[in-house]
Design a protein around this motif. Structure first.
Motif, short mmCIF file in Angstrom:
data_model
loop_
_atom_site.label_atom_id
_atom_site.label_comp_id
_atom_site.label_asym_id
_atom_site.label_seq_id
_atom_site.Cartn_x
_atom_site.Cartn_y
_atom_site.Cartn_z
N SER A 1 78.47 -28.60 -11.33
CA SER A 1 77.77 -27.57 -12.21
C SER A 1 76.52 -27.79 -12.26
CB SER A 1 78.42 -27.79 -13.84
OG SER A 1 78.01 -29.02 -14.00
N LEU A 2 75.59 -26.97 -13.06
CA LEU A 2 74.12 -26.81 -13.18
C LEU A 2 73.86 -26.09 -14.60
CD1 LEU A 2 71.51 -26.41 -10.38
CD2 LEU A 2 71.48 -25.01 -12.56
N LYS A 3 73.37 -26.64 -15.52
CA LYS A 3 73.01 -26.02 -16.74
C LYS A 3 71.16 -25.77 -16.43
CE LYS A 3 76.02 -28.32 -19.79
NZ LYS A 3 76.19 -29.43 -21.11
N ASP B 1 62.56 -23.05 -28.38
CA ASP B 1 63.53 -22.01 -28.24
C ASP B 1 63.89 -21.59 -26.84
OD1 ASP B 1 63.27 -21.49 -31.21
OD2 ASP B 1 61.56 -20.14 -30.90
N ALA B 2 65.16 -21.36 -26.43
CA ALA B 2 65.60 -21.21 -25.28
C ALA B 2 65.26 -19.47 -25.11
CB ALA B 2 66.92 -21.60 -24.95
N VAL B 3 64.54 -19.19 -24.21
CA VAL B 3 64.29 -17.75 -24.04
C VAL B 3 65.36 -17.13 -22.98
CG1 VAL B 3 62.82 -16.03 -22.88
CG2 VAL B 3 61.77 -18.04 -23.76
N LEU B 4 65.92 -18.11 -22.13
CA LEU B 4 66.99 -17.69 -21.33
C LEU B 4 67.91 -19.02 -21.18
CD1 LEU B 4 68.45 -15.99 -18.97
CD2 LEU B 4 66.49 -17.07 -17.35
N SER B 5 69.21 -18.93 -21.26
CA SER B 5 69.93 -20.16 -21.01
C SER B 5 71.05 -19.79 -20.21
CB SER B 5 70.22 -20.83 -22.33
OG SER B 5 71.09 -19.90 -22.87
N GLY B 6 71.69 -20.81 -19.28
CA GLY B 6 72.81 -20.43 -18.60
C GLY B 6 73.44 -21.60 -17.83
N LEU B 7 74.59 -21.41 -16.96
CA LEU B 7 75.42 -22.56 -16.57
C LEU B 7 75.79 -21.83 -15.43
CD1 LEU B 7 77.04 -25.06 -16.96
CD2 LEU B 7 78.85 -23.80 -17.97
N SER C 1 76.65 -18.04 -15.11
CA SER C 1 76.71 -17.18 -16.32
C SER C 1 75.33 -17.30 -17.20
CB SER C 1 77.81 -17.32 -17.26
OG SER C 1 77.90 -18.70 -17.51
N TRP C 2 74.59 -16.36 -17.91
CA TRP C 2 73.46 -16.70 -18.69
C TRP C 2 73.46 -15.77 -19.93
CZ3 TRP C 2 73.96 -13.89 -14.13
CH2 TRP C 2 73.49 -12.45 -14.09
N LYS C 3 72.60 -16.25 -20.81
CA LYS C 3 72.39 -15.63 -22.08
C LYS C 3 71.02 -15.06 -21.93
CE LYS C 3 73.21 -16.00 -27.23
NZ LYS C 3 73.65 -16.79 -27.99
N TYR C 4 70.56 -13.90 -22.43
CA TYR C 4 69.17 -13.53 -22.52
C TYR C 4 69.32 -12.38 -23.58
CZ TYR C 4 64.59 -11.52 -21.53
OH TYR C 4 63.26 -11.17 -21.55
N GLU C 5 68.34 -12.85 -24.51
CA GLU C 5 68.18 -11.74 -25.90
C GLU C 5 69.44 -11.42 -26.47
OE1 GLU C 5 65.66 -8.43 -24.50
OE2 GLU C 5 63.98 -9.63 -24.84
N GLY C 6 70.25 -12.53 -26.68
CA GLY C 6 71.58 -12.34 -27.25
C GLY C 6 72.72 -11.73 -26.42
#
Length: 400
Positions: A15-17, A27-33, A45-50
């Motif tokens: 895996s890779l975070k 603050d995490a502007v962008l986060s994912g896995l 997968s990722w999360k950006y602006e909710g």
């Protein structure tokens, strides 16, 4: 330096975070896995602006490289590429070679590979992440932040193994400790909470997650920690056994078990999973315990008892104690775990504030003991923030 965004990469074996972190705010502007590497169902997968998104990893080749290529394209599409000033990598084991964050070049990368025998599941994966990121971002400086670095301040009486000193000289066998970035971060946040300089503060930091460790911190420095030569030592964990009689290994080998079978048993079939016979997930353990499952109840009891014992034993490492800190996925959220540990510590005067303990969950920090009694607090960890901060601090030193 106007921009302060750092791409933080935590590369595991399958895996890779990743996250784009503002090193000023955390603050995490962008986060994912990226996960399930090596399998057909590998995804990013990722999360950006909710908003959350996911897609399959396709193409021939190493999934670490393919995932980072996709991450690079994503960062570019979102217009974040020009904001990046560095890439920071979490590396599990730095041995005695790396005692602080370091800028990565080929020689550092080779030394990280050479340390793989100390962390065979982690360092090779970390090296893969570095290789892929260096290829994807050739113009960005890359930095390595080591889990073991914070614990390099431990005195010899704490890190020395009780076996032949020749084994330390020949093979580097000693206590190294892990979760260093987490213990570092929460201790600094705890000092702010009690309005005291970190250089004059002492805490017992309790990082409880699928991996778990306790750290005694005196005047802001690690002086003892529960994980050892490898992350297998110390507390019982999700699938890892923690401390056990080494004679058990000899016993199983004599019973015909192979070395690989023993290794797998201690690393993947023990802990919550092994004792409960049900699950390695703490949430599942608590839910099953509340429904009367005998194995889950025993796993809960063994875990909380051992956590409390470690906390109590680490008081001898300190001249004073400003507070106990719970952090990590379990430490931040599992109310019954914290309540039970505090009940074990009542002999020292700790008294749970039930309402405060209820509130200090799901990202909320706070003191969870009653006023006038010794302080226990919950502080959400932010290891990515530490990696981003230390990368930028070192980058500034190169630019000055």
């Amino acid at each position: 330096m106007s921009n302060s965004f750092v791409l933080v990469i935590n590369s595991g074996s399958s895996s890779l975070k990743f996250a784009v972190i503002d090193s000023n705010t955390g603050d995490a502007v962008l986060s994912g896995l990226g996960e399930c590497f090596g399998l057909p169902e590998a995804t990013v997968s990722w999360k950006y602006e909710g908003q959350k998104s996911e897609e399959a990893i396709t193409g021939e080749g190493n999934h670490h490289e393919l995932a980072i290529k996709r991450i690079v394209a994503l960062i570019d599409t979102l217009g974040l590429t020009s904001l990046l000033v560095a890439v920071g990598h979490r590396i599990v084991h730095g041995g005695e070679k790396f005692t602080s964050t370091i800028r990565i070049d080929e020689s550092v990368l080779n030394e990280i590979r050479d340390l793989s025998e100390l962390a065979p599941l982690h360092n090779p994966a970390g090296a893969k992440g570095i290789e892929a990121a260096m290829h994807a971002f050739p113009s960005l400086p890359q930095f390595a932040v080591f889990d073991t670095a914070f614990h390099q301040t431990m005195p010899a009486k704490a890190f020395t193994s009780t076996i032949s000193n020749k084994l330390y000289k020949d093979y580097g066998i000693r206590r190294y400790g892990f979760h260093g970035t987490s213990h570092y971060f929460v201790s600094r946040e705890a000092a702010k909470m009690i309005n005291k300089p970190i250089e004059e503060s002492s805490f017992i930091s309790v990082h409880l997650g699928n991996g778990a460790s306790v750290c005694a911190i005196r005047d802001g420095k690690s002086v003892d920690t529960s994980m050892g030569f490898t992350p297998l030592a110390g507390l019982m964990m999700g699938t890892r056994c923690g401390d056990l009689d080494p004679g058990i290994i000899e016993f199983l080998l004599k019973k015909g078990w192979s070395q690989d079978e023993v290794y797998k048993e201690l690393n993947t079939n023990s802990g919550f999973m092994g004792v409960s016979g049900l699950t390695s997930d703490c949430r599942g353990i608590i839910e099953a315990m509340e429904q009367g499952h005998t194995g889950a109840t025993l796993a809960f009891q063994v875990f909380t008892y051992r956590v409390a014992k470690y906390i109590a034993s680490y008081m001898v490492s300190l001249e004073s104690l400003d507070g106990i800190i719970f952090t990590g996925g379990i430490g931040e959220n599992a109310l019954p775990i914290r309540s039970e540990v505090l009940a074990y510590l009542k002999i020292f005067g700790y008294k749970e504030d039930l309402q405060a303990n209820e509130k200090a969950r799901f990202g909320h920090a706070g003191v969870i003991t009653e006023a006038g009694t010794p302080i226990v607090m919950v502080i959400p960890t932010n290891e990515e923030f530490v990696i981003a901060q230390q990368s930028v601090e070192l980058l500034k030193s190169y630019c000055s």
